[in-house]
Design an enzyme around this catalytic site. Structure first.
Site, PDB file in Angstrom:
ATOM      1  N   ASN A 198       0.852  -1.176   0.000  1.00 10.27           N
ATOM      2  CA  ASN A 198       0.000   0.000   0.000  1.00 10.27           C
ATOM      3  C   ASN A 198       0.899   1.241   0.000  1.00 10.27           C
ATOM      4  OD1 ASN A 198       0.786   0.581   2.733  1.00 10.27           O
ATOM      5  ND2 ASN A 198      -0.861  -0.736   3.500  1.00 10.27           N
ATOM      6  N   MET A 199       0.300   2.420  -0.064  1.00  9.85           N
ATOM      7  CA  MET A 199       1.093   3.641  -0.227  1.00  9.85           C
ATOM      8  C   MET A 199       2.024   3.875   0.959  1.00  9.85           C
ATOM      9  SD  MET A 199       1.561   5.825  -2.569  1.00  9.85           S
ATOM     10  CE  MET A 199       2.208   7.450  -2.944  1.00  9.85           C
ATOM     11  N   GLU A 201       3.331   1.630   2.956  1.00 12.73           N
ATOM     12  CA  GLU A 201       4.418   0.648   2.875  1.00 12.73           C
ATOM     13  C   GLU A 201       5.409   1.016   1.777  1.00 12.73           C
ATOM     14  OE1 GLU A 201       1.873  -3.269   4.390  1.00 12.73           O
ATOM     15  OE2 GLU A 201       1.890  -2.696   2.265  1.00 12.73           O
ATOM     16  N   ASP A 267      -5.858  -8.431   1.354  1.00 15.43           N
ATOM     17  CA  ASP A 267      -5.978  -9.864   1.067  1.00 15.43           C
ATOM     18  C   ASP A 267      -6.831 -10.091  -0.177  1.00 15.43           C
ATOM     19  OD1 ASP A 267      -4.564 -10.297   3.411  1.00 15.43           O
ATOM     20  OD2 ASP A 267      -6.359 -10.635   4.614  1.00 15.43           O
TER      21      ASP A 267
END
Length: 319
Positions: A198-199, A201, A267
């Site tokens: 994600n952004m 991370e 997920d």
């Protein structure tokens, strides 16, 4: 783009292997009518309890909900939580190889919820032993032969200590490897087919971009450094961006109208990306599908999945 259509059995023949950290997501639902006289905290009057299989087990559930075949390989403790995870995922129809590590407790996340708002989360977790992780690697070496695509679901709980070796084994055998990454050291994911940070991370690894052009440059640099076929960055309300080995990049805006809970959405996205990677969709179609499933699952409370019938219905209504 022409109208995108899929059928209920579109992914029926896809064999997936899911490896990573599993956990039991417990929910206590209730109401708050007063503040405790013992401390300035709300008192939750519990009215309902639920348990769901989370982490890599939720990835396996998502794959099954989308119509694919799923084999889950992970580690649990010799306790009721571990047995409950197996009961839940077996009931979904997954094939499971859950190694028992008697030296640990199964990971449990307990969420207390009132009026659809999470009040508190309590985590119980321990890392698996090296001995059991070595046994998992042996099982993985055999299981990867029967898979069309491998999904490595890293929640940073120790279950993917041997992730670099797992990627190398799968790639040597011609298997696509999709990774949901964790932490700041992405070098261990080198050579994967696709990773899906994600952004937040992404920025922890590649740095905070000063502009959209800077973001694109940083993404291409990271993809190249890690020798990835593709890099997907999920950007919350801004949608998703996909970067290819040929220097291409495409962006798809978010589709969710209402967001109730983002837990487990990653997920769902990685499950769809894994299936699309070994199916006949181009990058634009893949991103459309990924945004569609994400939009479905964030509209649900708690760890949830996007059913194939829901995906078909949403695609039809968006035409």
């Amino acid at each position: 783009m022409a109208s995108l259509k899929i059928t209920p059995d579109h992914f029926f023949k896809v064999r997936t292997l899911v490896v990573g950290d599993v956990m039991l997501d417990r929910y206590w639902f209730g109401r708050v009518d007063r503040i405790s006289p013992e401390a300035p905290v709300p008192v939750l009057a519990v009215q309902d309890e639920q348990a769901r299989a989370g982490g890599a087990a939720n990835v396996a559930h998502n794959l099954l909900a989308l119509g694919a075949q799923s084999h889950l390989l992970s580690v649990v403790g010799d306790d009721e939580a571990g047995r409950e995870i197996k009961r839940i995922i077996d009931a979904y129809g997954a094939r499971t190889t859950l190694k028992i590590d008697a030296s640990i407790r199964t990971i449990v996340k307990l969420r207390m919820v009132a009026q659809n708002q999470q009040l508190l989360r309590a985590d119980f977790e321990e890392k698996p032993s090296e001995e059991v992780l070595a046994q998992c690697l042996e099982d993985y070496t055999d299981a990867v032969n029967d898979a069309d695509v491998v999904i490595l679901s890293d929640y940073g709980k120790g279950g993917l200590t041997h992730v670099a070796t797992m990627i190398a084994i799968a790639r040597e055998r011609g298997k696509a490897v999709i990774v949901d990454p964790k932490g700041s050291d992405y070098s261990r994911y080198r050579g994967a087919s696709l990773i899906t940070p994600n952004m937040k991370e992404f920025e922890a690894v590649a740095g905070v971009a000063s502009s959209e052009a800077d973001f694109i440059e940083r993404a291409h640099t990271l993809r190249n450094e890690l020798d990835l076929d593709r890099l997907l960055v999920t950007r919350s309300e801004q949608g998703m961006s996909l970067f290819g080995r040929d220097g291409s990049h495409i962006h798809s805006p978010a589709t969710a109208l209402e967001v109730y809970d983002v837990s487990g959405a990653g997920d769902t996205v990685i499950s769809l990306m894994a299936l699309a990677t070994v199916s006949d969709f181009n990058d634009e179609e893949t991103l459309t599908l990924a945004n569609t499933v994400a939009g479905i699952v964030v509209g649900k409370l708690g760890t949830a999945v996007a059913e194939i019938d829901e995906v078909i219905s949403k695609l039809e209504t968006s035409e």
